[in-house]
Motif scaffolding. Sequence first.
Motif, PDB file in Angstrom:
ATOM      1  N   CYS A  77     -17.741  -3.669  -2.047  1.00  0.00           N
ATOM      2  CA  CYS A  77     -17.201  -2.307  -2.006  1.00  0.00           C
ATOM      3  C   CYS A  77     -18.263  -1.215  -2.036  1.00  0.00           C
ATOM      4  O   CYS A  77     -17.920  -0.023  -1.995  1.00  0.00           O
ATOM      5  CB  CYS A  77     -16.243  -2.102  -3.181  1.00  0.00           C
ATOM      6  SG  CYS A  77     -14.805  -3.195  -3.151  1.00  0.00           S
ATOM      7  N   THR A  86      -0.239  -8.987  -7.516  1.00  0.00           N
ATOM      8  CA  THR A  86      -1.277  -8.907  -6.486  1.00  0.00           C
ATOM      9  C   THR A  86      -2.062 -10.207  -6.466  1.00  0.00           C
ATOM     10  O   THR A  86      -1.690 -11.169  -7.138  1.00  0.00           O
ATOM     11  CB  THR A  86      -2.206  -7.700  -6.737  1.00  0.00           C
ATOM     12  OG1 THR A  86      -3.036  -7.516  -5.592  1.00  0.00           O
ATOM     13  CG2 THR A  86      -3.075  -7.898  -7.963  1.00  0.00           C
ATOM     14  N   ALA A 113      -7.834  -8.025  -5.221  1.00  0.00           N
ATOM     15  CA  ALA A 113      -7.083  -6.776  -5.063  1.00  0.00           C
ATOM     16  C   ALA A 113      -6.573  -6.224  -6.387  1.00  0.00           C
ATOM     17  O   ALA A 113      -5.856  -5.224  -6.409  1.00  0.00           O
ATOM     18  CB  ALA A 113      -5.909  -6.986  -4.111  1.00  0.00           C
ATOM     19  N   SER A 151      -8.930   1.213  -0.118  1.00  0.00           N
ATOM     20  CA  SER A 151      -9.483   1.669  -1.394  1.00  0.00           C
ATOM     21  C   SER A 151      -9.103   3.120  -1.602  1.00  0.00           C
ATOM     22  O   SER A 151      -9.105   3.915  -0.658  1.00  0.00           O
ATOM     23  CB  SER A 151     -11.011   1.524  -1.410  1.00  0.00           C
ATOM     24  OG  SER A 151     -11.387   0.167  -1.325  1.00  0.00           O
ATOM     25  N   ASN A 157      -6.510  -5.647  -0.684  1.00  0.00           N
ATOM     26  CA  ASN A 157      -7.964  -5.492  -0.564  1.00  0.00           C
ATOM     27  C   ASN A 157      -8.407  -4.982   0.799  1.00  0.00           C
ATOM     28  O   ASN A 157      -9.553  -5.125   1.185  1.00  0.00           O
ATOM     29  CB  ASN A 157      -8.669  -6.798  -0.889  1.00  0.00           C
ATOM     30  CG  ASN A 157      -8.356  -7.901   0.109  1.00  0.00           C
ATOM     31  OD1 ASN A 157      -7.484  -7.756   0.970  1.00  0.00           O
ATOM     32  ND2 ASN A 157      -9.061  -9.019  -0.012  1.00  0.00           N
ATOM     33  N   THR A 158      -7.467  -4.363   1.520  1.00  0.00           N
ATOM     34  CA  THR A 158      -7.802  -3.771   2.817  1.00  0.00           C
ATOM     35  C   THR A 158      -7.760  -2.237   2.763  1.00  0.00           C
ATOM     36  O   THR A 158      -7.752  -1.569   3.796  1.00  0.00           O
ATOM     37  CB  THR A 158      -6.834  -4.264   3.905  1.00  0.00           C
ATOM     38  OG1 THR A 158      -5.497  -4.055   3.450  1.00  0.00           O
ATOM     39  CG2 THR A 158      -7.062  -5.741   4.199  1.00  0.00           C
ATOM     40  N   HIS A 215      -9.132   2.851   4.694  1.00  0.00           N
ATOM     41  CA  HIS A 215      -8.791   1.504   5.160  1.00  0.00           C
ATOM     42  C   HIS A 215     -10.052   0.802   5.638  1.00  0.00           C
ATOM     43  O   HIS A 215     -10.944   1.430   6.210  1.00  0.00           O
ATOM     44  CB  HIS A 215      -7.761   1.575   6.291  1.00  0.00           C
ATOM     45  CG  HIS A 215      -6.440   2.127   5.847  1.00  0.00           C
ATOM     46  ND1 HIS A 215      -5.877   3.237   6.426  1.00  0.00           N
ATOM     47  CD2 HIS A 215      -5.603   1.741   4.868  1.00  0.00           C
ATOM     48  CE1 HIS A 215      -4.720   3.499   5.829  1.00  0.00           C
ATOM     49  NE2 HIS A 215      -4.543   2.604   4.876  1.00  0.00           N
ATOM     50  N   CYS A 247     -10.390   2.291  -6.465  1.00  0.00           N
ATOM     51  CA  CYS A 247      -9.521   1.161  -6.836  1.00  0.00           C
ATOM     52  C   CYS A 247      -8.615   0.799  -5.666  1.00  0.00           C
ATOM     53  O   CYS A 247      -8.272   1.640  -4.836  1.00  0.00           O
ATOM     54  CB  CYS A 247      -8.701   1.478  -8.082  1.00  0.00           C
ATOM     55  SG  CYS A 247      -7.946   3.110  -8.109  1.00  0.00           S
ATOM     56  N   HIS A 248      -8.229  -0.472  -5.617  1.00  0.00           N
ATOM     57  CA  HIS A 248      -7.373  -0.958  -4.542  1.00  0.00           C
ATOM     58  C   HIS A 248      -5.903  -0.659  -4.840  1.00  0.00           C
ATOM     59  O   HIS A 248      -5.472  -0.756  -5.990  1.00  0.00           O
ATOM     60  CB  HIS A 248      -7.524  -2.473  -4.368  1.00  0.00           C
ATOM     61  CG  HIS A 248      -8.876  -2.908  -3.917  1.00  0.00           C
ATOM     62  ND1 HIS A 248      -9.514  -2.350  -2.831  1.00  0.00           N
ATOM     63  CD2 HIS A 248      -9.725  -3.857  -4.408  1.00  0.00           C
ATOM     64  CE1 HIS A 248     -10.683  -2.943  -2.664  1.00  0.00           C
ATOM     65  NE2 HIS A 248     -10.837  -3.844  -3.610  1.00  0.00           N
ATOM     66  N   GLU A 292       0.831  -1.209   0.000  1.00  0.00           N
ATOM     67  CA  GLU A 292       0.000   0.000   0.000  1.00  0.00           C
ATOM     68  C   GLU A 292       0.864   1.257   0.000  1.00  0.00           C
ATOM     69  O   GLU A 292       0.615   2.199  -0.766  1.00  0.00           O
ATOM     70  CB  GLU A 292      -0.907  -0.019   1.224  1.00  0.00           C
ATOM     71  CG  GLU A 292      -1.745   1.234   1.411  1.00  0.00           C
ATOM     72  CD  GLU A 292      -2.375   1.292   2.786  1.00  0.00           C
ATOM     73  OE1 GLU A 292      -2.364   2.388   3.384  1.00  0.00           O
ATOM     74  OE2 GLU A 292      -2.878   0.258   3.267  1.00  0.00           O
ATOM     75  N   SER A 299      -6.288  -4.125  -9.687  1.00  0.00           N
ATOM     76  CA  SER A 299      -6.786  -2.822 -10.121  1.00  0.00           C
ATOM     77  C   SER A 299      -5.790  -2.227 -11.101  1.00  0.00           C
ATOM     78  O   SER A 299      -4.688  -2.750 -11.294  1.00  0.00           O
ATOM     79  CB  SER A 299      -6.977  -1.871  -8.926  1.00  0.00           C
ATOM     80  OG  SER A 299      -5.744  -1.288  -8.539  1.00  0.00           O
TER      81      SER A 299
END
Length: 198
Positions: free
Chosen positions: A56, A120, A124, A162, A159-160, A46, A154-155, A28, A126
């Motif tokens: 989402c 990824t 997750a 956006s 996936n924790t 988050h 978008c991530h 991230e 993107s």
Amino acid sequence: MKGNEKKKQETLYITAGSEENLSGKETEQYICRILTEMEIPFQIMHHPPVYTSADCTEIEKTLQTSGCKNLFLRNSSGASWYLLLLPPEEKADLKTIAAQLGEKRLSFASAEEMKAILHTEPGAASILCLCYETTENLHILIHRKILETETIGCHPCVNTASLKITVRDLTEKLLEPAPVQHSGISFFEYRKKSQQLI
């Protein structure tokens, strides 16, 4: 830095839930650093892990942005790869899209292939995976409805979290200009901008 100081970016951080829910922190942070260096403003939220575009919905409401479904596909020979960005409500007819792209068949890539090409995991993927080095045979197909929206969620390859980013920044700073529009297809085909992202 001499002379050309980059303009300061205003970034909004929203935290939902406990920090212990976060994973892939280094990933991230890497994506956010690349976006900052490219002068692409973003908002980040988050949240607990999500796995589908339906998961989402509430996140997108909080960020006040449009959703985006990402499909990672391969052709029958495994020589070409396709990242499809489309609105959550749209369904992709892979048989029709394959024919319009001149491919015999398109199918979903495996988790191992996604890890190797996009760096990824399922859930997750993107467009921000382009912040990493990828194969030259990766085609980015963006649905026209996505291009008509102001921002998308978008991530950052996990996936924790956006991010809310303008579509214009993504298409002008991350992708090459002058996309290809295939006849009879609702997607515009882009290529990753030819520059080193480090």
